[in-house]
Design a protein around this motif. Structure first.
Motif, short mmCIF file in Angstrom:
data_model
loop_
_atom_site.label_atom_id
_atom_site.label_comp_id
_atom_site.label_asym_id
_atom_site.label_seq_id
_atom_site.Cartn_x
_atom_site.Cartn_y
_atom_site.Cartn_z
N LEU A 247 -22.45 21.38 15.43
CA LEU A 247 -22.47 21.90 14.06
C LEU A 247 -23.02 20.87 13.06
O LEU A 247 -23.97 21.15 12.33
CB LEU A 247 -21.07 22.36 13.64
N GLN A 248 -22.40 19.71 12.95
CA GLN A 248 -22.86 18.60 12.09
C GLN A 248 -23.21 19.04 10.66
O GLN A 248 -24.31 18.81 10.16
CB GLN A 248 -24.09 17.92 12.72
N PRO A 249 -22.28 19.71 9.95
CA PRO A 249 -22.62 20.19 8.60
C PRO A 249 -22.58 19.07 7.54
O PRO A 249 -21.74 18.18 7.61
CB PRO A 249 -21.53 21.22 8.32
N ASP A 250 -23.49 19.16 6.58
CA ASP A 250 -23.43 18.31 5.39
C ASP A 250 -22.47 18.91 4.37
O ASP A 250 -21.84 18.21 3.58
CB ASP A 250 -24.81 18.18 4.74
N VAL A 251 -22.43 20.26 4.36
CA VAL A 251 -21.62 21.00 3.39
C VAL A 251 -20.86 22.09 4.16
O VAL A 251 -21.43 22.75 5.02
CB VAL A 251 -22.49 21.67 2.31
N ILE A 252 -19.57 22.24 3.83
CA ILE A 252 -18.75 23.32 4.41
C ILE A 252 -18.24 24.19 3.26
O ILE A 252 -17.73 23.66 2.27
CB ILE A 252 -17.55 22.77 5.20
N ILE A 253 -18.40 25.49 3.39
CA ILE A 253 -17.88 26.41 2.37
C ILE A 253 -17.06 27.51 3.06
O ILE A 253 -17.24 27.78 4.24
CB ILE A 253 -18.98 27.04 1.50
N ALA A 254 -16.20 28.13 2.28
CA ALA A 254 -15.43 29.28 2.77
C ALA A 254 -14.94 30.06 1.56
O ALA A 254 -14.66 29.48 0.51
CB ALA A 254 -14.24 28.83 3.62
N ALA A 255 -14.85 31.37 1.72
CA ALA A 255 -14.35 32.24 0.64
C ALA A 255 -13.27 33.14 1.17
O ALA A 255 -13.44 33.80 2.20
CB ALA A 255 -15.49 33.08 0.04
N ASP A 256 -12.16 33.16 0.45
CA ASP A 256 -11.02 34.06 0.77
C ASP A 256 -10.52 33.88 2.20
O ASP A 256 -10.24 34.86 2.90
CB ASP A 256 -11.39 35.53 0.50
N VAL A 257 -10.39 32.62 2.63
CA VAL A 257 -9.80 32.36 3.94
C VAL A 257 -8.36 31.85 3.81
O VAL A 257 -7.64 31.75 4.80
CB VAL A 257 -10.63 31.34 4.75
N VAL A 258 -7.93 31.54 2.58
CA VAL A 258 -6.56 31.04 2.36
C VAL A 258 -5.71 32.19 1.81
O VAL A 258 -5.40 32.25 0.64
CB VAL A 258 -6.55 29.85 1.38
N TYR A 259 -5.38 33.14 2.68
CA TYR A 259 -4.60 34.30 2.23
C TYR A 259 -3.30 34.46 3.03
O TYR A 259 -2.47 35.29 2.70
CB TYR A 259 -5.43 35.59 2.34
N ASP A 260 -3.15 33.63 4.07
CA ASP A 260 -2.00 33.76 4.95
C ASP A 260 -1.48 32.35 5.25
O ASP A 260 -2.24 31.50 5.72
CB ASP A 260 -2.44 34.46 6.24
N PRO A 261 -0.18 32.08 4.99
CA PRO A 261 0.35 30.74 5.25
C PRO A 261 0.10 30.24 6.67
O PRO A 261 -0.11 29.05 6.89
CB PRO A 261 1.86 30.90 4.99
N GLU A 262 0.06 31.15 7.65
CA GLU A 262 -0.14 30.74 9.05
C GLU A 262 -1.53 30.16 9.29
O GLU A 262 -1.74 29.39 10.22
CB GLU A 262 0.11 31.93 9.98
N ILE A 263 -2.49 30.56 8.47
CA ILE A 263 -3.87 30.12 8.66
C ILE A 263 -4.10 28.72 8.08
O ILE A 263 -4.98 27.99 8.52
CB ILE A 263 -4.84 31.13 8.00
N ILE A 264 -3.28 28.34 7.10
CA ILE A 264 -3.54 27.12 6.33
C ILE A 264 -3.63 25.87 7.21
O ILE A 264 -4.61 25.10 7.12
CB ILE A 264 -2.47 26.95 5.22
N LEU A 265 -2.65 25.66 8.08
CA LEU A 265 -2.65 24.45 8.92
C LEU A 265 -3.83 24.45 9.90
O LEU A 265 -4.42 23.39 10.16
CB LEU A 265 -1.33 24.32 9.69
N VAL A 266 -4.17 25.62 10.42
CA VAL A 266 -5.30 25.72 11.35
C VAL A 266 -6.61 25.39 10.63
O VAL A 266 -7.47 24.68 11.16
CB VAL A 266 -5.38 27.14 11.98
N LEU A 267 -6.76 25.89 9.39
CA LEU A 267 -7.95 25.60 8.59
C LEU A 267 -8.07 24.11 8.30
O LEU A 267 -9.14 23.50 8.47
CB LEU A 267 -7.91 26.40 7.28
N ILE A 268 -6.96 23.49 7.88
CA ILE A 268 -6.98 22.06 7.56
C ILE A 268 -7.32 21.25 8.82
O ILE A 268 -8.13 20.32 8.77
CB ILE A 268 -5.63 21.62 6.96
N GLY A 269 -6.75 21.64 9.96
CA GLY A 269 -7.07 20.96 11.22
C GLY A 269 -8.55 21.09 11.57
O GLY A 269 -9.18 20.12 12.02
N MET A 270 -9.10 22.27 11.33
CA MET A 270 -10.53 22.51 11.61
C MET A 270 -11.40 21.61 10.73
O MET A 270 -12.38 21.01 11.20
CB MET A 270 -10.84 23.99 11.35
N LEU A 271 -11.07 21.51 9.45
CA LEU A 271 -11.85 20.66 8.53
C LEU A 271 -11.79 19.19 8.96
O LEU A 271 -12.80 18.47 8.91
CB LEU A 271 -11.32 20.83 7.11
N GLN A 272 -10.61 18.75 9.39
CA GLN A 272 -10.47 17.36 9.83
C GLN A 272 -11.31 17.09 11.09
O GLN A 272 -11.96 16.05 11.20
CB GLN A 272 -8.99 17.03 10.09
#
Length: 338
Positions: A247-272
């Motif tokens: 992947l090697q992105p310079d920029v990461i974007i997302a829209a309306d993915v933070v709508y469920d508490p269960e997704i939050i930790l998985v999203l943060i882990g993915m970004l890290q």
């Protein structure tokens, strides 16, 4: 001039199938009372239901029927003579069968369209990803005003849905590479169709197991092959090291993915993981747009970011309202520093 502008305001809202309550009906009624000839209504009819984009890629049958019924009401309340073209058009729509799919067309500042095939239902095929949400429109508006963030860079969009934000960015911001990503199979299929519908050609081998019906559908469309376009199937919870390295992105974007508490930790882990896998060790720029429906979820996201040592700031509001014609939703864009 004012009448032409009124017709254009109707057109932008109609093609994007915005709420009928957001249309400038009182202004139309006032214009019809002061100038009761039918030219304004005919102009609006041809800029909306009979516009070539609407004829080729129509909003839902129900939406067009409701819109035209309202237009006829305004005409009947202000003019003594019926306007045959309105009734003939309504008769044609009443003879149509309802479909589970519809089209929405959003006009860019240049007047150029982004057309999407969507599901009529908010939840379809077990996913909410088959419609365009307001946060995606808001993020695209912000991107158009901040195109330098994306110009000549590799952009990864998490949870692309049916593709609006990415297609708008590819048409206006000149990224070097744009990677659309999602997980649900029917979303990936619809996303791929919409990319092709807008005149783009995907990189060979991208989303290889997704069969599309509209490949090459827009042969006459302009080809924007400035960016390299990729569709990736990405499961945040089980992403592989090879996927991350590719992947090697310079920029990461997302829209309306933070709508469920269960997704939050998985999203943060993915970004890290995405940040740690960068070959040059330079962290990507990250922008997350979301509609604040539940303040508790929003505050939980901020708290979990702080726990993970990720700083954040709210991006300044943009000034243009290209797509969100009706009441502004409660959308925020956070920039994250990983």
């Amino acid at each position: 001039m004012a009448e032409r502008e009124l017709g254009t305001r109707f057109q932008r809202r109609f093609l994007a199938a915005r709420q009928l309550s957001s249309f400038p009906w009182p202004e139309l009624e006032q214009n019809l009372r002061t100038s009761p000839d039918s030219s304004l209504l005919v102009d609006i009819l041809h800029k909306t239901i009979l516009h070539p984009l609407s004829v080729k890629y129509p909003p839902s049958t129900k939406y067009r029927r409701c819109f035209l019924t309202e237009l006829i009401k305004k005409h009947e309340s202000t003019a003594p003579e019926p306007l045959d073209e309105l009734y003939d058009t309504l008769a044609d729509i009443l003879n149509e069968e309802e479909s589970t799919r519809c089209y929405k067309t959003y006009l860019l500042p240049t007047g150029e369209p982004v057309t999407l095939s969507e599901s009529v239902a908010i939840i379809s095929g077990g996913t909410t990803g088959l419609v365009t949400w307001d946060a995606a429109l808001h993020l695209a508006e912000w991107a158009i005003e901040n195109s330098a963030v994306f110009s000549n860079r590799t952009v990864l969009e998490l949870g692309s849905g049916i593709g609006f934000t990415g297609i708008a960015i590819c048409k206006t911001c000149k990224p070097k590479t744009y990677i659309f990503s999602d997980y649900h199979h029917c979303v990936l299929k619809q996303l791929t169709e919409n990319i092709c519908l807008n005149g783009f050609v995907l990189e060979p081998g991208t989303a290889q197991h997704i069969q599309t019906e509209s490949q090459g559908q827009e042969a006459e469309a302009m080809n924007y092959q400035n960016p390299k376009l990729i569709v990736a199937e990405l499961d945040w919870g089980s992403v592989t090291e090879k996927q991350l390295l590719d992947l090697q992105p310079d920029v990461i974007i997302a829209a309306d993915v933070v709508y469920d508490p269960e997704i939050i930790l998985v999203l943060i882990g993915m970004l890290q993981k995405l940040s740690a896998s960068r070959a040059d060790r330079k962290p990507p720029e990250v922008y997350i747009a979301f509609t604040i429906r539940n303040p508790d979820t929003y505050h939980l996201f901020q708290a979990e970011l702080e726990k993970a040592g990720i700083r954040w700031q709210i991006t300044p509001a943009h000034s243009n309202t290209v797509f969100l014609c009706d009441v502004q939703p409660n959308v925020t864009i956070l920039q994250l520093f990983i």
